[in-house]
Write an enzyme that holds these catalytic residues in place. Structure first.
Site, PDB file in Angstrom:
ATOM      1  CG  ASN A  71       5.405 -45.618 -37.125  1.00 28.23           C
ATOM      2  OD1 ASN A  71       5.055 -44.587 -36.556  1.00 28.23           O
ATOM      3  ND2 ASN A  71       4.794 -46.075 -38.208  1.00 28.23           N
ATOM      4  NE  ARG A  83      -3.389 -45.725 -33.135  1.00 27.61           N
ATOM      5  CZ  ARG A  83      -4.462 -46.321 -32.650  1.00 27.61           C
ATOM      6  NH1 ARG A  83      -5.509 -45.608 -32.308  1.00 27.61           N
ATOM      7  NH2 ARG A  83      -4.500 -47.621 -32.514  1.00 27.61           N
ATOM      8  CB  CYS A  86      -3.343 -40.604 -38.522  1.00 21.82           C
ATOM      9  SG  CYS A  86      -2.136 -39.558 -39.287  1.00 21.82           S
TER      10      CYS A  86
HETATM   11  N1  EPU Z   1      -6.948 -52.590 -34.450  1.00 22.70           N
HETATM   12  C1  EPU Z   1      -8.117 -52.816 -33.749  1.00 22.70           C
HETATM   13  N2  EPU Z   1      -8.029 -53.022 -32.405  1.00 22.70           N
HETATM   14  C2  EPU Z   1      -6.844 -53.009 -31.739  1.00 22.70           C
HETATM   15  C3  EPU Z   1      -5.661 -52.800 -32.463  1.00 22.70           C
HETATM   16  C4  EPU Z   1      -5.737 -52.586 -33.830  1.00 22.70           C
HETATM   17  O1  EPU Z   1      -9.201 -52.831 -34.327  1.00 22.70           O
HETATM   18  O2  EPU Z   1      -6.843 -53.201 -30.519  1.00 22.70           O
HETATM   19  C5  EPU Z   1      -7.025 -52.413 -35.915  1.00 22.70           C
HETATM   20  C6  EPU Z   1      -6.552 -51.038 -36.377  1.00 22.70           C
HETATM   21  O3  EPU Z   1      -7.596 -50.075 -36.300  1.00 22.70           O
HETATM   22  C7  EPU Z   1      -6.128 -51.321 -37.804  1.00 22.70           C
HETATM   23  C8  EPU Z   1      -5.541 -52.748 -37.704  1.00 22.70           C
HETATM   24  O4  EPU Z   1      -6.123 -53.317 -36.528  1.00 22.70           O
HETATM   25  O5  EPU Z   1      -7.243 -51.319 -38.648  1.00 22.70           O
HETATM   26  C9  EPU Z   1      -4.031 -52.804 -37.589  1.00 22.70           C
HETATM   27  O6  EPU Z   1      -3.632 -51.918 -36.585  1.00 22.70           O
HETATM   28  P1  EPU Z   1      -2.227 -51.920 -35.854  1.00 22.70           P
HETATM   29  O7  EPU Z   1      -2.509 -51.911 -34.397  1.00 22.70           O
HETATM   30  O8  EPU Z   1      -1.339 -52.959 -36.406  1.00 22.70           O
HETATM   31  O9  EPU Z   1      -1.667 -50.490 -36.298  1.00 22.70           O
HETATM   32  P2  EPU Z   1      -1.095 -49.409 -35.330  1.00 22.70           P
HETATM   33  O10 EPU Z   1      -0.237 -50.051 -34.343  1.00 22.70           O
HETATM   34  O11 EPU Z   1      -2.193 -48.529 -34.862  1.00 22.70           O
HETATM   35  C10 EPU Z   1       1.126 -48.895 -36.600  1.00 22.70           C
HETATM   36  C11 EPU Z   1       1.782 -47.691 -37.142  1.00 22.70           C
HETATM   37  C12 EPU Z   1       1.052 -47.241 -38.392  1.00 22.70           C
HETATM   38  C13 EPU Z   1       1.158 -48.377 -39.408  1.00 22.70           C
HETATM   39  C14 EPU Z   1       0.564 -49.664 -38.811  1.00 22.70           C
HETATM   40  C15 EPU Z   1       0.782 -50.861 -39.703  1.00 22.70           C
HETATM   41  C16 EPU Z   1       2.708 -46.580 -35.238  1.00 22.70           C
HETATM   42  C17 EPU Z   1       2.660 -45.427 -34.314  1.00 22.70           C
HETATM   43  N3  EPU Z   1       1.759 -46.630 -36.155  1.00 22.70           N
HETATM   44  O12 EPU Z   1      -0.233 -48.538 -36.316  1.00 22.70           O
HETATM   45  O13 EPU Z   1       1.714 -46.103 -38.901  1.00 22.70           O
HETATM   46  O14 EPU Z   1       0.447 -48.030 -40.557  1.00 22.70           O
HETATM   47  O15 EPU Z   1       1.182 -49.945 -37.544  1.00 22.70           O
HETATM   48  O16 EPU Z   1       2.130 -51.173 -39.767  1.00 22.70           O
HETATM   49  O17 EPU Z   1       3.593 -47.412 -35.136  1.00 22.70           O
HETATM   50  C18 EPU Z   1       1.866 -43.997 -39.940  1.00 22.70           C
HETATM   51  O18 EPU Z   1       3.068 -44.005 -39.654  1.00 22.70           O
HETATM   52  O19 EPU Z   1       1.348 -43.117 -40.676  1.00 22.70           O
HETATM   53  C19 EPU Z   1       1.003 -45.034 -39.394  1.00 22.70           C
HETATM   54  C20 EPU Z   1      -0.315 -44.949 -39.417  1.00 22.70           C
END
Ligand code: EPU
Length: 441
Positions: free
Chosen positions: A24, A94, A118
């Protein structure tokens, strides 16, 4: 092409794991490299499927990207020629929506498809799009094509406060802020250490990003140009996978390099579970079985809490605990795809309902009143695990299933290896080095 693992479980795993670079961080530093002038050299980049797919994607846009050593990547975006992300690549990975930043930076306008990735919940990007708009970017969505069209009318400026923090959202808006002539402030940000590493990388090349507790301020930055190569941080999620496997298999594994601050909430809970945890040096930890594993309930939350990516691994350790424990997922919906699969091995796990006073605030996803969610499981430890055929649906669940098969008696088949390999470098080799019996079939 072979996409399954054949795993013969039941052996204690022993030895050492050298951690790969953090997925990440790798993905974001590669995307950000397209904003830089000249060559960008990134070190410790894991050769995992997500990274390889992203490299294919940026190459399709005209960017040069090549590994010059196993984990050293050189990128030059001088020939970036297209401002449209192909649907075929974009829906596969993603983080492709983060290309908004370099494409707007270069062309002032771009076309990016709705993200894939994912299957761990709906994963909308509504808060992120609102942020782009708040900073002055015009964004339209065409539901027929599934594409966003973003355009810079004026240079980004102003302030955006996330209603709830978003990890990739914080990173994307921060990169958008690099184009400001004035100042951009992002409030209620995510505090994940992977974001700090991205800031370090950008600032070392001329950006002016200041992070205070829950806020990031980006002042007018110089043109980004790398002065020396950047080495990304280790993958703390990989550490948790091997550490829980070590203890659950009644083994003994040393893991590093890792900075204690990245895993402190994990270390604390491991100690509470009765696992052996020893700091070997500043950057190396030993995890070992030292007697009864105690049941410990966990609840996931953003940094510095117990990370959502760690809970599938925690469930695997709790299969070996003397008693029952609860895992409550707060960050994503649908992060329990492994539950039905683990039951095939004989695990005793059930979904349970926990009353939450204000779910809209408590959960980090967009909680809808009339929708039914399954956010909590109860695991009864010490059930006899036997072999089975399992299917991987998402990355972290995949690692959990492979680890569970390593604990079970007999030979199991795990389908969907390429999903696990989106995020784990040399998984088969690393497990084999610890004495685990695993092969690709
Ligand atoms: N969310 C919304 N709307 C948005 C943004 C997020 O509803 O505009 C929701 C998401 O669906 C989730 C929550 O808010 O339920 C938190 O989401 P966040 O945006 O923080 O997560 P992300 O950026 O999509 C990254 C990592 C994830 C990790 C999470 C938490 C990357 C590419 N992915 O996801 O990693 O679990 O932050 O730290 O950086 C993994 O590596 O397997 C993975 C899923």
């Amino acid at each position: 092409m072979s996409d399954s693992y054949l795993i013969k479980g039941g052996k204690p795993l022993k030895g050492e794991v050298i951690l790969s670079g953090a997925k990440n961080v790798a993905l974001k530093t590669i995307i950000a490299a397209l904003i830089f002038k000249g060559d960008v050299i990134l070190k410790n980049i894991p050769k995992i499927n997500d990274v390889l797919d992203l490299i294919e994607l940026i190459k399709s846009l005209g960017v040069k990207a090549d590994f010059i050593e196993k984990n050293t990547l050189i990128i030059n975006s001088g020939n970036l020629k297209s401002n449209r992300v192909d649907l075929q690549y974009g829906s596969k990975i993603r983080v492709s929506f983060m290309l908004f930043a370099p494409l707007l930076n270069r062309f002032g306008e771009c076309f990016v498809p709705n993200p894939g990735g994912c299957r761990i919940g709906a994963r909308p990007i509504d808060r992120i799009i609102k942020g782009l708009v708040a900073l002055g970017i015009k964004v339209d969505y065409d539901p027929e094509t599934g594409y966003y069209h973003a355009k810079i009318v004026n240079k980004p400026k102003g302030k955006y406060r996330f209603e709830k923090p978003s990890h990739t959202g914080t990173e994307l808006l921060m990169m958008i802020g690099l184009m400001t002539d004035k100042k951009v402030v992002i409030d209620n940000i995510a505090n994940e250490p992977e974001i700090d590493d991205l800031i370090l990388y950008l600032n070392s090349a001329g950006a002016s990003i200041l992070e205070e507790k829950n806020k990031i301020t980006i002042n007018k930055s110089s043109e980004l140009k790398q002065k020396e190569s950047f080495t990304i941080m280790s993958d703390r999620n990989e550490l948790v996978t091997y550490a829980t496997l070590a203890v659950a298999s009644y083994g003994d594994v040393t893991i590093g390099p890792i900075d204690e601050n990245l895993i402190s909430s994990f270390l604390e809970i491991m100690v509470r579970a009765g696992a052996g945890v020893e700091k070997i040096s500043n950057y190396k930890y030993r995890f070992f079985y030292q007697g009864e594993i105690k049941p410990v309930n966990i609840e996931t939350s953003p940094h510095p809490g117990f990370m959502t990516d760690w809970q599938p691994s925690w469930a695997i350790l709790m299969l070996k605990a003397n008693g029952s424990s609860v895992v409550h997922e707060r960050v994503f919906e649908n992060r329990f795809s492994y539950v039905e699969e683990l039951k095939k091995l004989g695990a005793k796990i059930d979904f349970v309902k926990i009353n939450v006073e204000n779910p809209k605030i408590f959960y980090h996803f967009n909680h809808e009143k009339n929708k039914i969610y399954q956010q909590t499981i109860k695991i009864q430890g010490l059930a006899e695990l036997h072999n089975a055929v399992l299917n991987i649906a998402d990355l972290r669940a995949g690692a959990a299933l492979a680890c569970a098969a390593l604990l079970a008696n007999g030979e199991s088949v795990i389908n969907g290896a390429s999903i696990l390999e989106r995020g784990y470098e040399d998984f088969v080799e690393k497990v084999k080095k610890l004495g685990g019996e695993i092969k690709k079939v």
